[in-house]
Structure formats: C-alpha cells, structure tokens
Enzyme design. Sequence first.
Site, PDB file in Angstrom:
ATOM      1  CB  SER A   1      -5.129  -2.600  -6.338  1.00 25.82           C
ATOM      2  OG  SER A   1      -6.289  -1.793  -6.568  1.00 25.82           O
ATOM      3  CG  ASP A   2      -8.386  -7.218 -10.053  1.00 26.96           C
ATOM      4  OD1 ASP A   2      -9.137  -6.435 -10.669  1.00 26.96           O
ATOM      5  OD2 ASP A   2      -8.361  -8.441 -10.273  1.00 26.96           O
ATOM      6  CG  ASP A   3     -13.154  -3.136  -8.542  1.00 28.74           C
ATOM      7  OD1 ASP A   3     -12.982  -2.301  -7.630  1.00 28.74           O
ATOM      8  OD2 ASP A   3     -14.251  -3.321  -9.097  1.00 28.74           O
TER       9      ASP A   3
END
Length: 376
Positions: free
Chosen positions: A263-265
């Site tokens: 995932s992105d942050d």
Amino acid sequence: MDLSFDLGRGPASFGHRFLIGLQPGHVLGDKDKRLLSLLKPAGVVLFRANFLPDAPYEDWLDNHARLLSDVREYIERDEVIISIDHEGGGVLRPPAPITPFAYAREWPKQAADVGKAMGIELRSLGFNVNFAPVVDVNSNPANPVIGQRSFGTTPDDVVPAAREFLDAMQAEGVLGCPKHFPGHGDTAVDSHYSLPVIDVDPRTFRSRELEAFRHFNDAQTRMIMTAHIVISQIDPGIPATMSKVILQDILRKELGYEGVVVSDDLGMKAISDRLDKPETTIRIINAGCDLLCMCAYWADTEVILRMIDYMSAGLKAGQIKERELEQSFTRVAGLLSDLPNHKVEVLEEETFQRHASVAPLRSRAIPANHGGATKI
C-alpha cells in the site's frame, strides 16, 4: 529465516504485514524500538529526517550504518526490507554527496543510466528496496502530486523509460516498486491531503492507466504500490487500496500480476480518517494488500496495533479468511528470503562525479511549499 505462518503469537503474527516509517530522528527512538520488537515487521521506510543533517559524508554514513544495525537488532531478523522513496527531483532523502537527480520527466532517455547510478548509491547505503519508478501516466496538466515525477503523458512515454530504470536499478541489487496502481496521473487532488476521485470511462482507464502497468506483470517486478484513489466507474466510492475489484479482479486476474502488493502510506489523509473503523482494515486485507505501509511523517504508527486487533477480530469472525492470509504471507516471506542484505560502505568521489554526469541534476534547495520530502 525465523519467519513462519502462525496466527497464535500475538502482534507478531500480523506484524510481518507492515512496513514502518521510522520516527523523525537519526537514532532509533523508544517508540520505534517498541514497535519493531513487538511486531517484527517486514521492514522499515526511511525519510530525510532519519539522516544526520549537516554532517560530513563519512559521519552521517557511520550514523546511518548504526541506525540500520539497530533496526535489525530490534526486529531480531537479518532478512529485513530497508526501503526508501528515492525518485529524483523533490523526492530525495539522503544528503550530499548522494546524487540529486532531477525529476524523471527530465531524463527518460537516460533512465537506464540513472537507474544504475541510483542502484549503486542506494546499495551503498544498505537499501534493498526503492519505491520507484513512477509509472503513472500524467495525463492531467492540473495534477498536483505526480507532474514531473512521471516520465510522460502517455503510456508510450512512460513504459520504456520506467522499464529501463527498473531493470538497471535491480541489476545493482536494489528492488524497485512501480507505483501508484492503478494510476494517479489523472487526478486534480493530492492524496496526501484528500481522496482523489477519477471519473474516467473504463475504456480510457484500460488504454491509458492500465496500459502502463500492464508491462510490469512479470516475474522481475516483485512489488507494486497501490494508490489511494477512487476510480468511480470501476469501483464507486472505494479507494483502490481497499478495492477487491481493482487489486484482485484487475491487477491479479486481468493483468496476471503475482508479486507483492504494497500500500501507499496509510497515514496519508486520503485514507487515514477511515482507519479508526475496523472494516477499513478488513477491506484492505481482503482486497489483497500484502504489505501495509505506515509512516510516522503522516500518522502515529501506534495505529498499527489497533489495525492488528481489527485483523485478529476479523479473522475470528470469519470476515478474513485464513487461506487469504496464508497466501499473502507466502508472498511476503518469499520476498524477504530473496532480498539482499547490503553492507553500508563508502563510495569514492569519482563514483559520484561519474553519476552526476549521466543526467540532469536538481538543486538540493527544495521550495518550502513543495512537500516533495513527504511523497510516496
């Protein structure tokens, strides 16, 4: 490697699902020590604030080596993802003399040379994963978050350069991670601050956004990063990071991708406000995110402990299937077992001089309102 699929060992039973962004500071803080020891995560993400500032190269490098040694000591495992977001332009973390390449838009014809140079330099810093290249097709001129980070405005611009960059960097022992799936290029909102919604017809979506990522479904692409964006005509109202339609039906089945999805942050504002609801964590897991990235720049990483509680409860309630967890675990364990463990070492001045000659550079002075230091 002391890593086995076991759902009965408390926080560590789910801790391998996380990448933790360290707290600001060039030494390991008490909160980081506690989380690393408790969770035994897959790895860590370093930002600019994790390097010793305003120090000679040998000094900050020694400090950096101690920091990575401490990370491994508290995780109690040699196989650790040591990752960074190092693209060029405003998205640069390490201080001088690490080469400050310009944004990707300025060196598509030198992408292989830049990939090789970045691989050599990041390897010397002990990194084994770099969250690059950007594979987003920057089709919206008003895009506030991608822009020059993209190699271009069409898949034909993006794909060859991104491929050459990825292959060259990985040849030096640093895995890349194409991002941000399924494509952040047509947004007018920055997902670091709000949730972008893309209203594009499915045909355009497949011929533009997906066409770029379609070329990164091979065995050499070990990781792909999601985007916190909604594709309203594909899965209305559901961010891609939480979307089974986008990550399972499209990425896994339609594109045939078999690697790790990261995932992105999750601390970014596009999705962070949803994390207090158990169903958000359950959706992320069921959608097929293998690694969940939580960085201290945007959020208190302690939220990971609540997310693990939600995972455990979801598993007991049958909302999360053990088979899905085991498949994801196998992908993460396979990645960790294959990752190189690089020693931190000094590079000669001639190496930096040679790298500085291969592509345009950017001034290290980044405008205060740019925010590039925070981008993932």
